[in-house]
Design a protein around this motif. Structure first.
Motif, short mmCIF file in Angstrom:
data_model
loop_
_atom_site.label_atom_id
_atom_site.label_comp_id
_atom_site.label_asym_id
_atom_site.label_seq_id
_atom_site.Cartn_x
_atom_site.Cartn_y
_atom_site.Cartn_z
N ILE A 215 31.27 19.30 33.50
CA ILE A 215 30.01 19.10 34.23
C ILE A 215 28.92 18.75 33.22
N THR A 216 28.28 17.62 33.42
CA THR A 216 27.33 17.13 32.42
C THR A 216 25.87 17.27 32.83
N ASP A 217 25.59 17.33 34.15
CA ASP A 217 24.19 17.42 34.58
C ASP A 217 24.10 18.17 35.90
N GLU A 218 22.87 18.36 36.36
CA GLU A 218 22.64 19.11 37.59
C GLU A 218 23.15 18.36 38.81
N GLN A 219 23.05 17.00 38.81
CA GLN A 219 23.52 16.23 39.96
C GLN A 219 25.03 16.42 40.15
N GLU A 255 23.40 24.15 28.12
CA GLU A 255 22.48 24.62 29.18
C GLU A 255 22.51 26.14 29.22
N GLU A 256 21.42 26.73 28.79
CA GLU A 256 21.35 28.18 28.73
C GLU A 256 21.52 28.82 30.11
N SER A 257 20.98 28.17 31.12
CA SER A 257 21.04 28.74 32.48
C SER A 257 22.45 28.69 33.05
N TRP A 258 23.30 27.86 32.46
CA TRP A 258 24.67 27.75 32.96
C TRP A 258 25.60 28.77 32.31
N LYS A 259 25.20 29.31 31.15
CA LYS A 259 26.10 30.17 30.39
C LYS A 259 26.44 31.43 31.19
N ILE A 279 28.58 29.66 37.31
CA ILE A 279 29.70 29.59 36.37
C ILE A 279 29.98 31.01 35.91
N LYS A 280 31.21 31.45 36.10
CA LYS A 280 31.56 32.85 35.85
C LYS A 280 32.63 32.94 34.77
N SER A 281 32.54 33.95 33.92
CA SER A 281 33.52 34.19 32.84
C SER A 281 34.59 35.15 33.35
N VAL A 282 35.86 34.70 33.30
CA VAL A 282 36.99 35.53 33.72
C VAL A 282 38.12 35.36 32.71
#
Length: 299
Positions: A215-219, A255-259, A279-282
């Motif tokens: 995923i590269t951008d918000e769109q 993207e910090e908000s995606w981490k 986006i979730k870490s599992v």
């Protein structure tokens, strides 16, 4: 001469007291006898001296001969000793040379064996090279055939024939894929029994000439989030490497908000939560659905 005169005087004093003529005669006789005796005694003395001298001379001669013989024997012993030493030295050199010769023979034999082994290995390498060349040739042939097959498949997949005709109509994505901007997406949402760990999900994408989505951008993120109506976890191409979140194309997640939370943990991969855009870490060994992505065909 003095000794003879004394003898004569002794003889004169012992003469008989007779008349002078007789005394003279007697004196003459006695003188003659004494003279004879004296000469005899002198001769006898000379003989005895000669006789005594001769044994000494012979002894000296014998002693000289013994000394000469001893000297000769000493010289001979020295010569023999030198000869023995020379023979020992020669024998030692012969022994050393024999040992060196044997060592050289052994080394030569070893080198011959090594050379034979190298020839054998060289022959084996030539055989292996020939086999590899044949395999490469076969692989190139198969690759060419596969490329032709893929090209034909790509044509059929992206440019299918129109129904009832021979004309083709090309599309950006093959059948079963969804197009957005320059990418094609395949949302694999099997039942729980058919879901896969992260590694197996990625292998499935690679088998379809694609990879897990990046995923590269918000769109793009919004498009993926809104595609599936139900909530669910989908594997994406994001995992922890060396303490960082990295996409499968090698780029970092910036993207910090995606981490995802918690912070990056080794052995964790990322899922995308549909309808929530999270986006979730599992754990990478968990089983989930997955999203594949490939470039769209430019038509």
């Amino acid at each position: 001469m003095a000794e003879e005169e004394v003898n004569y005087a002794s003889v004169v004093f012992k003469a008989k007291n007779n008349s002078p003529p007789e005394a003279k005669k007697e004196e003459d006789i006695v003188y003659d006898e004494v003279k004879v005796r004296s000469e005899t005694t002198q001769q006898t003395g000379d003989t005895d001296a000669s006789a005594g001298f001769l044994p000494d001379k012979k002894a000296n001669n014998r002693r000289r001969r013994y000394q000469q013989l001893a000297c000769c024997l000493g010289v001979l012993c020295v010569i023999l000793l030198l000869g023995v030493i020379a023979v020992c030295v020669y024998q030692s050199k012969i022994t050393n040379l024999t040992a060196e010769n044997q060592n050289l023979k052994t080394q030569n034999q070893n080198l011959t064996t090594q050379n034979q082994n190298l020839k054998t290995q060289n022959q084996e390498l030539k055989t292996q090279k020939k086999n590899l060349e044949e395999k490469i040739q076969d692989m190139e042939t198969k690759q060419n055939e596969l490329n032709v097959s893929r090209a034909q498949w790509s044509i059929n997949a992206y440019c299918p024939l129109k129904s009832g005709g021979s004309e083709r109509q090309c599309v950006p994505c093959q059948n079963g894929w969804n197009n957005f901007q320059s990418g094609c997406y395949a949302f694999n949402n099997p039942e729980p029994a058919g879901q896969k760990p992260w590694d197996e999900a990625r292998e499935d994408c690679k088998g379809k000439s694609s990879d897990l989505v990046v995923i590269t951008d918000e769109q793009e993120k919004s498009y993926i989030s809104n595609w599936y109506s139900r909530s669910g976890h989908f594997w994406i191409g994001l995992r922890v490497e060396d303490g960082k979140w990295k996409w499968v194309d090698g780029s970092d997640l910036t993207e910090e908000s995606w981490k995802p939370q918690p912070p990056p943990t080794e052995g964790h991969c990322a899922t995308f939560v549909q309808n929530r855009g999270l986006i979730k870490s599992v754990n990478c060994s968990d089983k989930h659905q997955w999203i594949c992505e490939q470039k769209a065909l430019t038509v």
